[in-house]
Each structure stands twice: as structure tokens, then as C-alpha cells.
Design a protein around this motif. Sequence first.
Motif, PDB file in Angstrom:
ATOM      1  N   ILE A 147       0.839  -1.201   0.000  1.00 33.08           N
ATOM      2  CA  ILE A 147       0.000   0.000   0.000  1.00 33.08           C
ATOM      3  C   ILE A 147       0.875   1.253   0.000  1.00 33.08           C
ATOM      4  O   ILE A 147       0.631   2.200  -0.761  1.00 33.08           O
ATOM      5  N   ILE A 148       1.890   1.264   0.832  1.00 31.74           N
ATOM      6  CA  ILE A 148       2.795   2.419   0.902  1.00 31.74           C
ATOM      7  C   ILE A 148       3.470   2.640  -0.445  1.00 31.74           C
ATOM      8  O   ILE A 148       3.554   3.777  -0.932  1.00 31.74           O
ATOM      9  N   ALA A 149       3.932   1.573  -1.070  1.00 29.41           N
ATOM     10  CA  ALA A 149       4.579   1.698  -2.379  1.00 29.41           C
ATOM     11  C   ALA A 149       3.591   2.244  -3.410  1.00 29.41           C
ATOM     12  O   ALA A 149       3.962   3.073  -4.258  1.00 29.41           O
ATOM     13  N   ALA A 150       2.341   1.808  -3.346  1.00 27.94           N
ATOM     14  CA  ALA A 150       1.326   2.293  -4.289  1.00 27.94           C
ATOM     15  C   ALA A 150       1.043   3.774  -4.077  1.00 27.94           C
ATOM     16  O   ALA A 150       0.963   4.551  -5.035  1.00 27.94           O
ATOM     17  N   VAL A 151       0.927   4.172  -2.822  1.00 27.66           N
ATOM     18  CA  VAL A 151       0.658   5.576  -2.503  1.00 27.66           C
ATOM     19  C   VAL A 151       1.808   6.470  -2.954  1.00 27.66           C
ATOM     20  O   VAL A 151       1.599   7.582  -3.454  1.00 27.66           O
ATOM     21  N   LYS A 152       3.030   5.959  -2.828  1.00 27.18           N
ATOM     22  CA  LYS A 152       4.210   6.725  -3.241  1.00 27.18           C
ATOM     23  C   LYS A 152       4.448   6.663  -4.750  1.00 27.18           C
ATOM     24  O   LYS A 152       5.401   7.264  -5.242  1.00 27.18           O
ATOM     25  N   ASN A 153       3.606   5.928  -5.457  1.00 23.53           N
ATOM     26  CA  ASN A 153       3.746   5.751  -6.905  1.00 23.53           C
ATOM     27  C   ASN A 153       5.119   5.175  -7.266  1.00 23.53           C
ATOM     28  O   ASN A 153       5.739   5.576  -8.242  1.00 23.53           O
ATOM     29  N   ASP A 154       5.589   4.234  -6.438  1.00 22.87           N
ATOM     30  CA  ASP A 154       6.876   3.577  -6.638  1.00 22.87           C
ATOM     31  C   ASP A 154       6.614   2.232  -7.311  1.00 22.87           C
ATOM     32  O   ASP A 154       6.430   1.209  -6.653  1.00 22.87           O
ATOM     33  N   ARG A 155       6.583   2.243  -8.623  1.00 20.88           N
ATOM     34  CA  ARG A 155       6.200   1.079  -9.412  1.00 20.88           C
ATOM     35  C   ARG A 155       7.098  -0.132  -9.143  1.00 20.88           C
ATOM     36  O   ARG A 155       6.614  -1.256  -8.964  1.00 20.88           O
ATOM     37  N   ASP A 156       8.399   0.083  -9.112  1.00 20.59           N
ATOM     38  CA  ASP A 156       9.324  -1.032  -8.890  1.00 20.59           C
ATOM     39  C   ASP A 156       9.124  -1.657  -7.516  1.00 20.59           C
ATOM     40  O   ASP A 156       9.074  -2.883  -7.375  1.00 20.59           O
ATOM     41  N   ASN A 157       9.019  -0.822  -6.504  1.00 17.43           N
ATOM     42  CA  ASN A 157       8.826  -1.343  -5.150  1.00 17.43           C
ATOM     43  C   ASN A 157       7.449  -1.985  -5.005  1.00 17.43           C
ATOM     44  O   ASN A 157       7.304  -2.997  -4.316  1.00 17.43           O
ATOM     45  N   LEU A 158       6.445  -1.419  -5.651  1.00 17.92           N
ATOM     46  CA  LEU A 158       5.107  -2.017  -5.603  1.00 17.92           C
ATOM     47  C   LEU A 158       5.142  -3.416  -6.215  1.00 17.92           C
ATOM     48  O   LEU A 158       4.541  -4.349  -5.679  1.00 17.92           O
ATOM     49  N   THR A 159       5.844  -3.569  -7.316  1.00 10.96           N
ATOM     50  CA  THR A 159       5.967  -4.895  -7.941  1.00 10.96           C
ATOM     51  C   THR A 159       6.616  -5.878  -6.974  1.00 10.96           C
ATOM     52  O   THR A 159       6.128  -7.003  -6.788  1.00 10.96           O
ATOM     53  N   TYR A 160       7.697  -5.465  -6.332  1.00  9.67           N
ATOM     54  CA  TYR A 160       8.411  -6.299  -5.362  1.00  9.67           C
ATOM     55  C   TYR A 160       7.506  -6.654  -4.185  1.00  9.67           C
ATOM     56  O   TYR A 160       7.410  -7.818  -3.779  1.00  9.67           O
ATOM     57  N   GLU A 161       6.844  -5.647  -3.634  1.00  6.92           N
ATOM     58  CA  GLU A 161       5.985  -5.870  -2.463  1.00  6.92           C
ATOM     59  C   GLU A 161       4.755  -6.701  -2.818  1.00  6.92           C
ATOM     60  O   GLU A 161       4.296  -7.513  -2.008  1.00  6.92           O
ATOM     61  N   ALA A 162       4.215  -6.527  -4.023  1.00 10.51           N
ATOM     62  CA  ALA A 162       3.066  -7.329  -4.447  1.00 10.51           C
ATOM     63  C   ALA A 162       3.450  -8.810  -4.517  1.00 10.51           C
ATOM     64  O   ALA A 162       2.655  -9.689  -4.158  1.00 10.51           O
ATOM     65  N   ALA A 163       4.665  -9.089  -4.967  1.00 12.98           N
ATOM     66  CA  ALA A 163       5.135 -10.473  -4.976  1.00 12.98           C
ATOM     67  C   ALA A 163       5.212 -11.021  -3.548  1.00 12.98           C
ATOM     68  O   ALA A 163       4.806 -12.169  -3.285  1.00 12.98           O
ATOM     69  N   ASP A 164       5.698 -10.202  -2.616  1.00 16.17           N
ATOM     70  CA  ASP A 164       5.726 -10.611  -1.205  1.00 16.17           C
ATOM     71  C   ASP A 164       4.318 -10.865  -0.683  1.00 16.17           C
ATOM     72  O   ASP A 164       4.084 -11.816   0.072  1.00 16.17           O
ATOM     73  N   VAL A 165       3.373 -10.010  -1.059  1.00 24.99           N
ATOM     74  CA  VAL A 165       1.979 -10.174  -0.622  1.00 24.99           C
ATOM     75  C   VAL A 165       1.430 -11.517  -1.103  1.00 24.99           C
ATOM     76  O   VAL A 165       0.813 -12.266  -0.340  1.00 24.99           O
ATOM     77  N   LEU A 166       1.650 -11.839  -2.380  1.00 31.94           N
ATOM     78  CA  LEU A 166       1.136 -13.093  -2.921  1.00 31.94           C
ATOM     79  C   LEU A 166       1.770 -14.295  -2.214  1.00 31.94           C
ATOM     80  O   LEU A 166       1.075 -15.258  -1.854  1.00 31.94           O
ATOM     81  N   TYR A 167       3.083 -14.240  -2.004  1.00 36.91           N
ATOM     82  CA  TYR A 167       3.766 -15.329  -1.299  1.00 36.91           C
ATOM     83  C   TYR A 167       3.196 -15.503   0.112  1.00 36.91           C
ATOM     84  O   TYR A 167       2.835 -16.605   0.524  1.00 36.91           O
ATOM     85  N   HIS A 168       3.110 -14.394   0.854  1.00 32.62           N
ATOM     86  CA  HIS A 168       2.647 -14.498   2.237  1.00 32.62           C
ATOM     87  C   HIS A 168       1.168 -14.854   2.320  1.00 32.62           C
ATOM     88  O   HIS A 168       0.737 -15.490   3.286  1.00 32.62           O
ATOM     89  N   MET A 169       0.384 -14.489   1.310  1.00 34.36           N
ATOM     90  CA  MET A 169      -1.014 -14.921   1.276  1.00 34.36           C
ATOM     91  C   MET A 169      -1.068 -16.446   1.142  1.00 34.36           C
ATOM     92  O   MET A 169      -1.835 -17.111   1.844  1.00 34.36           O
ATOM     93  N   LEU A 170      -0.235 -17.001   0.267  1.00 36.40           N
ATOM     94  CA  LEU A 170      -0.222 -18.456   0.101  1.00 36.40           C
ATOM     95  C   LEU A 170       0.250 -19.163   1.370  1.00 36.40           C
ATOM     96  O   LEU A 170      -0.267 -20.226   1.724  1.00 36.40           O
ATOM     97  N   VAL A 171       1.213 -18.578   2.067  1.00 41.65           N
ATOM     98  CA  VAL A 171       1.661 -19.159   3.342  1.00 41.65           C
ATOM     99  C   VAL A 171       0.528 -19.115   4.357  1.00 41.65           C
ATOM    100  O   VAL A 171       0.258 -20.105   5.058  1.00 41.65           O
ATOM    101  N   MET A 172      -0.175 -17.988   4.430  1.00 40.18           N
ATOM    102  CA  MET A 172      -1.302 -17.855   5.357  1.00 40.18           C
ATOM    103  C   MET A 172      -2.390 -18.876   5.029  1.00 40.18           C
ATOM    104  O   MET A 172      -2.934 -19.524   5.933  1.00 40.18           O
ATOM    105  N   LEU A 173      -2.703 -19.033   3.750  1.00 37.89           N
ATOM    106  CA  LEU A 173      -3.705 -20.025   3.351  1.00 37.89           C
ATOM    107  C   LEU A 173      -3.255 -21.428   3.738  1.00 37.89           C
ATOM    108  O   LEU A 173      -4.049 -22.223   4.269  1.00 37.89           O
ATOM    109  N   ALA A 174      -1.987 -21.742   3.501  1.00 42.05           N
ATOM    110  CA  ALA A 174      -1.458 -23.066   3.854  1.00 42.05           C
ATOM    111  C   ALA A 174      -1.539 -23.308   5.359  1.00 42.05           C
ATOM    112  O   ALA A 174      -1.838 -24.428   5.798  1.00 42.05           O
TER     113      ALA A 174
END
Length: 103
Positions: free
Chosen positions: A47-74
Motif C-alpha cells: 500500500i505504501i509503495a502504491a501511494v508513493k507511486n513507486d512502481r518497482d517497489n510495488l511490484t516487489y511488495e506485491a510479490a511478497d503479498v502473494l507469497y505471504h497470502m499463500l503461506v497464510m492459506l497453507a
Amino acid sequence: MSVLNELETVIASRKGADPETSWTAKLLSKGPEKCAEKFGEEAVEAIIAAVKNDRDNLTYEAADVLYHMLVMLAARDVALDDVLNELARRQGLSGIAEKASRS
């Protein structure tokens, strides 16, 4: 198989791994609540990366979000396919109609 399905398989294989040698095993060993907390932390960072319009960091953080979502689901034994089936069920519904159907 999609990269998310492949990642889900890897996460499942780490459930019984040594927490000293696997980050995923370490997260899972701390329990579902910690996995959910970590997912939330990563979501906030995205969210912070999106608000700051930091495309590269948002891409990186979105990947972390997807990974951690899958861990949470597991951690709660929820399959990615169950989530995808729910999304498929919602296709063609407006967001307003879908929310109204929940009550």
C-alpha cells in the motif's frame, strides 16, 4: 501449472521442513496467527509503495503479498484452488450485487 500453483506446492512441501533451513517452514512453525500478521505487514508495505507511486517497489511488495497470502492459506489448510473457484463464482457479478448476496 501457474507460478502461484507451483509456489503453493513448494509451500506445502515446506510444512514439515526444518525452520532453521527454510523461511517458509519458520513462518509456518510460528502458527497461523503469525502467518496472518506477516501477510498484513506485507500488504501495508505494498500500500505504501502504491501511494508513493513507486512502481518497482510495488511490484516487489506485491510479490511478497502473494507469497505471504499463500503461506497464510497453507497455515489454515485453504487451497489456492478454493480461492480461485470463489473468484470464478463471482465473475459476472457486480461488486455491489456480490456484497449484497453476503448478508
